[in-house]
Design a protein around this motif. Structure first.
Motif: not given
Length: 152
Positions: A98-118, A127-130
């Motif tokens: 039985t597995v699950h995922v632990e996630a951490q945001v490393l970077e969140a940055s806007p695109h320099p020339s496309q303001p609708d995305r980043g 991670v397993n059940q142990r």
């Protein structure tokens, strides 16, 4: 509700729900990909390997990790593209784990020339059940912004 670039900050952490890896998962993945390696599909063969039994496909773990993160409603409808993926495998995932995922945001940055995305970079631990990390990865996606983040 899906999240946009502005909803993520470096250091932010998420933990997914759990999921048990089943025989059906392994058979379906083999059929979908054509990967019938006997370490995944032949119990007699697998008993004579270092694992002593069949194990799940490594790439299947990556797909399941993304699926578990999707259950948190983080990316559905806002991620435009997967740009980079780097993954390492530390231990086998066995049928019945039985597995699950632990996630951490490393970077969140806007695109320099496309303001609708980043760009969003996330570190993932599978991670397993142990409580043992069985694989780790980092991915970068292109994600939608709510607006032109350069104007804020």
């Amino acid at each position: 509700m899906p999240r946009y670039l502005e909803d993520f900050t470096p250091g932010q952490a998420f933990t997914s729900p759990r999921r048990t890896i089943t025989e059906t998962d392994v058979v379906n993945y083999s059929a979908l990909t054509g990967d019938w390696n006997p370490v995944h599909t032949d119990e007699v063969f697998a008993k004579d390997t270092a694992f002593g039994e069949r194990i799940a496909h490594g790439p299947m773990a990556i797909g399941i990790a993304f699926g578990l993160l999707s259950r948190l409603d983080l990316f559905d409808g806002t991620v435009l593209a997967l740009r980079k993926l780097d993954w390492s495998f530390e231990a086998p995932v066995r049928i019945g784990d039985t597995v699950h995922v632990e996630a951490q945001v490393l970077e969140a940055s806007p695109h320099p020339s496309q303001p609708d995305r980043g760009r969003l970079a996330v570190q993932v631990t599978y991670v397993n059940q142990r409580g043992e990390p069985v694989s780790r990865g980092r991915f970068t996606v292109v994600i939608r912004c709510r607006g032109d983040v350069r104007d804020t």
